[in-house]
Design an enzyme around this catalytic site. Structure first.
Site, PDB file in Angstrom:
ATOM      1  N   ASP A 141       0.843  -1.045  -0.031  1.00  0.00           N
ATOM      2  CA  ASP A 141       0.052   0.021  -0.058  1.00  0.00           C
ATOM      3  C   ASP A 141       1.128   1.141  -0.050  1.00  0.00           C
ATOM      4  OD1 ASP A 141      -2.329   1.760   0.647  1.00  0.00           O
ATOM      5  OD2 ASP A 141      -3.345   0.271   1.045  1.00  0.00           O
ATOM      6  N   GLY A 173       4.419   1.236  -1.656  1.00  0.00           N
ATOM      7  CA  GLY A 173       4.887   1.470  -2.890  1.00  0.00           C
ATOM      8  C   GLY A 173       3.516   1.933  -3.690  1.00  0.00           C
ATOM      9  N   ASP A 174       3.599   2.373  -5.087  1.00  0.00           N
ATOM     10  CA  ASP A 174       2.396   2.678  -5.880  1.00  0.00           C
ATOM     11  C   ASP A 174       2.127   1.286  -6.563  1.00  0.00           C
ATOM     12  OD1 ASP A 174       0.784   3.337  -7.954  1.00  0.00           O
ATOM     13  OD2 ASP A 174       1.385   5.475  -7.815  1.00  0.00           O
ATOM     14  N   PHE A 175       0.867   0.679  -6.573  1.00  0.00           N
ATOM     15  CA  PHE A 175       0.730  -0.258  -7.432  1.00  0.00           C
ATOM     16  C   PHE A 175       0.647  -0.351  -8.702  1.00  0.00           C
ATOM     17  CE2 PHE A 175      -3.726  -0.167  -4.993  1.00  0.00           C
ATOM     18  CZ  PHE A 175      -4.290   0.669  -6.000  1.00  0.00           C
ATOM     19  N   HIS A 217     -12.858  -0.954  -8.556  1.00  0.00           N
ATOM     20  CA  HIS A 217     -13.884  -0.388  -8.906  1.00  0.00           C
ATOM     21  C   HIS A 217     -13.560   1.306  -8.904  1.00  0.00           C
ATOM     22  CE1 HIS A 217     -15.731   0.392  -4.350  1.00  0.00           C
ATOM     23  NE2 HIS A 217     -14.481   0.455  -4.398  1.00  0.00           N
TER      24      HIS A 217
END
Ligand SMILES: C[S@@+](CC[C@H](N)C(=O)[O-])C[C@H]1O[C@@H](n2cnc3c(N)ncnc32)[C@H](O)[C@@H]1O
Length: 343
Positions: A206, A232-234, A252
């Site tokens: 996350d 991190g940034d996914f 979503h």
């Protein structure tokens, strides 16, 4: 009018229409009760109307109807003129308890309630109706305030616990060793999985601000030897590998291209035979039964530039598109289902 139509008409009542049309009365009554701290105030035991009204700062004109409406709505009990929490409101709506779910309702009261007042505009323009309209940044502010962030993440755990227990009970984890949860919040899913499957170890992935709340929650649950956090940034950062990748209430938030990008990245993170599990309020394929899933999708219209909920058939189609060889969907609990892709 024909005789049959007339007979039918005499059995038709406006009750359901009126009940739904004015359903916001009940909803807002509960949201205001959470805002005022009714359930926290009653956690010390039953109180008489006058005493409770003083503690909550209620006007004498409003208190009786407000409290009795909460009784009629099943949110309070009343005996011998004294008000008490129900078993559910005592457990989930007392701010002092770790099981407090009210963070989500506080957010609904402060943000979603006014934003949903602009639903018609969202329907006409397709534009989000939240802080982004005025240039404010809700998530920026949330992630900058550790206390609010913690409460938001705790609310996510509450929201997802039922589905997480369902996944832990039904997915064949005995075939796998490691799990990666993308957008893990404080680790609610991983905790459920690790508690039920003692051979599993897991990684929560996350944004960096989530590291501390995750580690604290996992430590409290006594699982810090098997559950770790990677920040991190996914979309951009390398993802750790795992046998199973989970995505709960993530897809979503995004449009089709980002959904596919996330599924592709999840696919790349698992070995052949590995699995990706997507779960949230998946809409039924016929798009007529899961009202909560459909309303959640309208909520995404209000909250995001391109997000929407989707059916299991949609998700299985995307999974096939990124390369999964086998896919299936399974109902979990309430409005929630999971869609599984096997590589
Ligand atoms: C709606 S919450 C879902 C939490 C949890 N998976 C659940 O089902 O309860 C979305 C999560 O995605 C995380 N998130 C959002 N954008 C992200 C990004 N670009 N990279 C990593 N995590 C992100 C948020 O911090 C948040 O924890």
């Amino acid at each position: 009018m024909s005789a049959t139509a007339q007979t039918r008409a005499t059995h038709v009542t406006p009750e359901a229409i009126l009940q739904l049309g004015l359903a916001f009365w009940g909803s807002k009554t509960l949201l205001s009760a959470v805002e005022l701290g009714v359930f926290s105030e009653l956690s010390g035991g039953p109180l008489a109307q006058d005493e409770l009204a003083v503690r909550l700062g209620l006007h004498p004109r409003s208190s009786r109807d407000f409290l009795d409406a909460l009784v009629a709505l099943g949110m309070l009990e009343r005996e011998d003129g004294r008000y008490a929490n129900t078993a559910a409101t005592e457990l989930f709506l007392d701010r002092a308890k770790p099981s407090y779910l009210g963070g989500l309702l506080e957010m609904a009261n402060a943000r979603l309630y006014p934003f949903w007042g602009r639903l018609t505009e969202a329907l006409r323009t397709g534009e989000p109706q939240n802080e982004s309209r005025t240039g404010d940044d809700f998530f920026g502010a949330l992630y900058a305030d550790p206390e609010r962030l913690r409460q938001f993440l705790r609310a996510m755990t509450g929201l997802s616990t039922g589905a997480a227990m369902g996944i832990a009970a039904t997915f064949p984890f005995d075939r796998y060793e490691t799990v990666l949860d993308l957008g893990c919040a404080e680790g609610g899913l991983l905790v459920q999985l690790a508690q039920r499957h003692t051979h599993l170890s897991g990684t929560g992935f996350d944004l960096p601000a989530v590291k501390e709340p995750f580690e604290e929650y996992v430590r409290t649950m006594g699982l810090d030897d098997r559950l770790q956090f990677v920040a991190g940034d996914f979309f951009d950062d390398p993802l750790p590998s795992a046998d199973v990748v989970t995505l709960g209430h993530i897809l979503h938030d995004w449009g089709r291209e980002e959904k596919l990008a996330l599924l592709r990245r999840a696919y790349d993170a698992v070995p052949d035979g590995g699995a990706v599990i997507v779960f949230e309020a998946i809409i039924d394929d016929d798009r007529r039964a899961n009202a909560f899933g459909l309303l959640m999708s309208l909520n995404m219209l209000i909250e995001t530039p391109g997000g929407s909920d989707y059916t299991a058939a949609d998700c299985q189609g995307w999974m096939r598109e990124v390369g999964f060889s086998e896919t299936y969907a399974e109902h979990l609990v309430g409005p929630d289902s999971m869609v599984v892709g096997i590589k």
